[in-house]
Motif scaffolding. Structure first.
Motif, mmCIF file in Angstrom:
data_model
loop_
_atom_site.group_PDB
_atom_site.id
_atom_site.type_symbol
_atom_site.label_atom_id
_atom_site.label_comp_id
_atom_site.label_asym_id
_atom_site.label_seq_id
_atom_site.Cartn_x
_atom_site.Cartn_y
_atom_site.Cartn_z
ATOM 1 N N ALA A 163 -16.510 -7.835 -2.788
ATOM 2 C CA ALA A 163 -15.939 -7.469 -1.692
ATOM 3 C C ALA A 163 -14.573 -8.002 -1.466
ATOM 4 C CB ALA A 163 -16.958 -7.370 -0.500
ATOM 5 N N SER A 164 -14.368 -9.261 -1.608
ATOM 6 C CA SER A 164 -13.314 -10.018 -1.393
ATOM 7 C C SER A 164 -12.028 -9.360 -2.317
ATOM 8 C CB SER A 164 -13.334 -11.413 -1.783
ATOM 9 O OG SER A 164 -13.609 -11.528 -3.148
ATOM 10 N N TYR A 165 -12.500 -8.737 -3.504
ATOM 11 C CA TYR A 165 -11.287 -8.195 -4.227
ATOM 12 C C TYR A 165 -10.436 -7.059 -3.801
ATOM 13 C CZ TYR A 165 -9.150 -6.369 -8.448
ATOM 14 O OH TYR A 165 -8.296 -5.798 -9.605
ATOM 15 N N GLY A 166 -11.201 -6.196 -2.763
ATOM 16 C CA GLY A 166 -10.584 -5.280 -2.141
ATOM 17 C C GLY A 166 -9.680 -6.018 -0.932
ATOM 18 N N LYS A 167 -9.317 -7.053 -0.770
ATOM 19 C CA LYS A 167 -8.385 -7.505 0.255
ATOM 20 C C LYS A 167 -6.866 -7.577 -0.650
ATOM 21 C CE LYS A 167 -11.487 -10.490 2.751
ATOM 22 N NZ LYS A 167 -11.715 -11.939 2.871
ATOM 23 N N LYS A 168 -7.156 -7.385 -1.973
ATOM 24 C CA LYS A 168 -5.739 -7.567 -2.646
ATOM 25 C C LYS A 168 -4.969 -5.995 -2.440
ATOM 26 C CE LYS A 168 -6.764 -10.026 -6.776
ATOM 27 N NZ LYS A 168 -5.574 -10.983 -6.669
ATOM 28 N N PHE A 169 -5.676 -5.105 -1.849
ATOM 29 C CA PHE A 169 -5.306 -3.850 -1.790
ATOM 30 C C PHE A 169 -4.848 -3.415 -0.226
ATOM 31 C CE2 PHE A 169 -7.781 -3.755 -5.361
ATOM 32 C CZ PHE A 169 -6.913 -3.853 -6.532
ATOM 33 N N LYS A 170 -4.684 -4.670 0.668
ATOM 34 C CA LYS A 170 -4.285 -4.133 2.119
ATOM 35 C C LYS A 170 -2.932 -3.626 1.928
ATOM 36 C CE LYS A 170 -5.349 -7.504 4.668
ATOM 37 N NZ LYS A 170 -5.965 -8.919 5.459
ATOM 38 N N PHE A 171 -2.462 -2.582 2.828
ATOM 39 C CA PHE A 171 -0.936 -2.438 2.862
ATOM 40 C C PHE A 171 -0.837 -1.691 4.450
ATOM 41 C CE2 PHE A 171 -3.393 1.577 2.346
ATOM 42 C CZ PHE A 171 -2.588 2.588 2.944
ATOM 43 N N LYS A 172 0.282 -1.921 4.762
ATOM 44 C CA LYS A 172 0.892 -1.602 6.109
ATOM 45 C C LYS A 172 1.638 -0.255 5.783
ATOM 46 C CE LYS A 172 1.179 -5.984 8.418
ATOM 47 N NZ LYS A 172 2.388 -6.984 8.702
ATOM 48 N N LYS A 173 2.356 0.270 5.012
ATOM 49 C CA LYS A 173 3.097 1.349 5.248
ATOM 50 C C LYS A 173 2.879 2.115 4.058
ATOM 51 C CE LYS A 173 6.713 -0.456 8.137
ATOM 52 N NZ LYS A 173 8.264 -0.605 8.018
ATOM 53 N N SER A 174 2.784 1.417 2.586
ATOM 54 C CA SER A 174 2.536 2.231 1.489
ATOM 55 C C SER A 174 1.779 1.350 0.335
ATOM 56 C CB SER A 174 3.977 2.596 0.932
ATOM 57 O OG SER A 174 4.685 1.669 0.445
ATOM 58 N N ILE A 175 1.169 2.326 -0.439
ATOM 59 C CA ILE A 175 0.455 1.761 -1.652
ATOM 60 C C ILE A 175 1.084 2.551 -2.971
ATOM 61 C CG2 ILE A 175 -1.801 2.854 -1.045
ATOM 62 C CD1 ILE A 175 -3.049 0.128 -2.211
ATOM 63 N N SER A 176 1.054 2.128 -3.907
ATOM 64 C CA SER A 176 1.499 3.066 -4.968
ATOM 65 C C SER A 176 0.698 2.306 -6.459
ATOM 66 C CB SER A 176 2.761 2.920 -5.281
ATOM 67 O OG SER A 176 3.489 1.698 -5.753
ATOM 68 N N VAL A 177 0.269 3.435 -7.170
ATOM 69 C CA VAL A 177 -0.443 2.971 -8.456
ATOM 70 C C VAL A 177 0.590 3.727 -9.677
ATOM 71 C CG1 VAL A 177 -2.266 3.313 -9.981
ATOM 72 C CG2 VAL A 177 -2.483 2.943 -7.363
ATOM 73 N N SER A 178 0.920 2.625 -10.547
ATOM 74 C CA SER A 178 1.827 3.294 -11.824
ATOM 75 C C SER A 178 1.024 3.115 -13.110
ATOM 76 C CB SER A 178 3.027 2.605 -11.822
ATOM 77 O OG SER A 178 3.928 2.704 -10.864
ATOM 78 N N PHE A 179 1.052 4.117 -13.813
ATOM 79 C CA PHE A 179 0.166 4.195 -15.097
ATOM 80 C C PHE A 179 0.851 4.943 -16.109
ATOM 81 C CE2 PHE A 179 -1.296 7.446 -12.485
ATOM 82 C CZ PHE A 179 -1.557 8.613 -13.293
ATOM 83 N N LYS A 180 0.411 4.605 -17.382
ATOM 84 C CA LYS A 180 0.799 5.415 -18.621
ATOM 85 C C LYS A 180 -0.669 6.318 -18.869
ATOM 86 C CE LYS A 180 4.320 2.391 -20.336
ATOM 87 N NZ LYS A 180 4.754 1.392 -21.371
ATOM 88 N N LEU A 181 -0.207 7.399 -19.287
ATOM 89 C CA LEU A 181 -1.026 8.375 -19.583
ATOM 90 C C LEU A 181 -0.830 8.878 -21.106
ATOM 91 C CD1 LEU A 181 -3.778 10.202 -18.784
ATOM 92 C CD2 LEU A 181 -2.026 11.713 -18.320
ATOM 93 N N THR A 182 -1.773 8.631 -22.004
ATOM 94 C CA THR A 182 -1.634 9.475 -23.358
ATOM 95 C C THR A 182 -2.787 10.449 -23.462
ATOM 96 O OG1 THR A 182 -0.877 7.101 -24.151
ATOM 97 C CG2 THR A 182 -1.586 8.724 -25.753
ATOM 98 N N ILE A 183 -2.360 11.493 -23.829
ATOM 99 C CA ILE A 183 -2.965 12.640 -24.144
ATOM 100 C C ILE A 183 -3.015 12.871 -25.943
ATOM 101 C CG2 ILE A 183 -3.441 15.256 -24.282
ATOM 102 C CD1 ILE A 183 -2.153 15.073 -21.251
ATOM 103 N N LYS A 184 -4.005 12.769 -26.490
ATOM 104 C CA LYS A 184 -4.038 12.652 -28.041
ATOM 105 C C LYS A 184 -4.219 14.146 -28.507
ATOM 106 C CE LYS A 184 -6.002 8.184 -28.067
ATOM 107 N NZ LYS A 184 -7.174 7.155 -28.495
#
Length: 184
Positions: A163-184
């Protein structure tokens, strides 16, 4: 007379074959030109108002994911002034309807990074990806970053993180996820 009958019969037969070939050769429905990648985020109090339930996308996080073979980069951002800066309980990105056109094994996600209020989150554990909710929504592809109620049997290993892992993702104004997507 016999020759004329044979010709008429052969033309009629050829026409029947051509027509039946057209009538029975169905075409596959065309694939979508793009899909929506939508973030889902709930805090430890199960408050979605500071986050977003991806099935509704109330905070308009959706970005367009191209239906094109190859690799492309995307960023999904959740901006909300209602966040109480609580730890995450559920945190993921869903790519809606992509599995209608592509098999999960033909999709690869890499380079996942998270920013909370513009700062990169360090020490992230591996994310879970794939068709993680086969019964609930078989056409979506999920990038699960942290899901305390996820199903490990379906491949969501993030449900085993403390449960402590969820503390990494605390935010006040914004949270973003960046990723690369490959379609074969």
């Amino acid at each position: 007379m016999r020759r004329t009958s044979k010709r008429v019969f052969s033309v009629a037969l050829a026409t029947a074959v051509a027509v039946s070939g057209v009538a029975y050769s169905g075409t596959k429905a065309s694939a979508a030109s793009s899909y929506k990648a939508v973030m889902g985020y709930a805090d430890v109090k199960w408050d979605w108002t500071g986050g977003n339930d991806s099935s509704k996308d109330t905070n308009k996080t959706a970005v367009k994911v191209k239906n094109k073979k190859g690799t492309a980069s995307y960023t999904v951002t959740l901006k909300n002034k209602k966040s109480k800066n609580q730890a995450a309980q559920v945190f993921y990105v869903d790519i809606k309807n992509i599995l209608k056109d592509h098999k999960a094994k033909k999709i690869k996600v890499s380079g996942v990074s998270v920013k909370c209020d513009g700062k990169t989150v360090s020490g992230m554990k591996a994310v879970a990806t794939g068709q993680l909710e086969k019964k609930e929504d078989p056409n979506k592809y999920r990038i699960s970053i942290y899901n305390r109620v996820g199903n490990k049997a379906n491949g969501d290993k993030t449900s085993t993180y403390p449960a402590s892992y969820g503390k990494k993702f605390k935010f006040k104004k914004s949270i973003s996820v960046s990723f690369k997507l490959t379609i074969k």
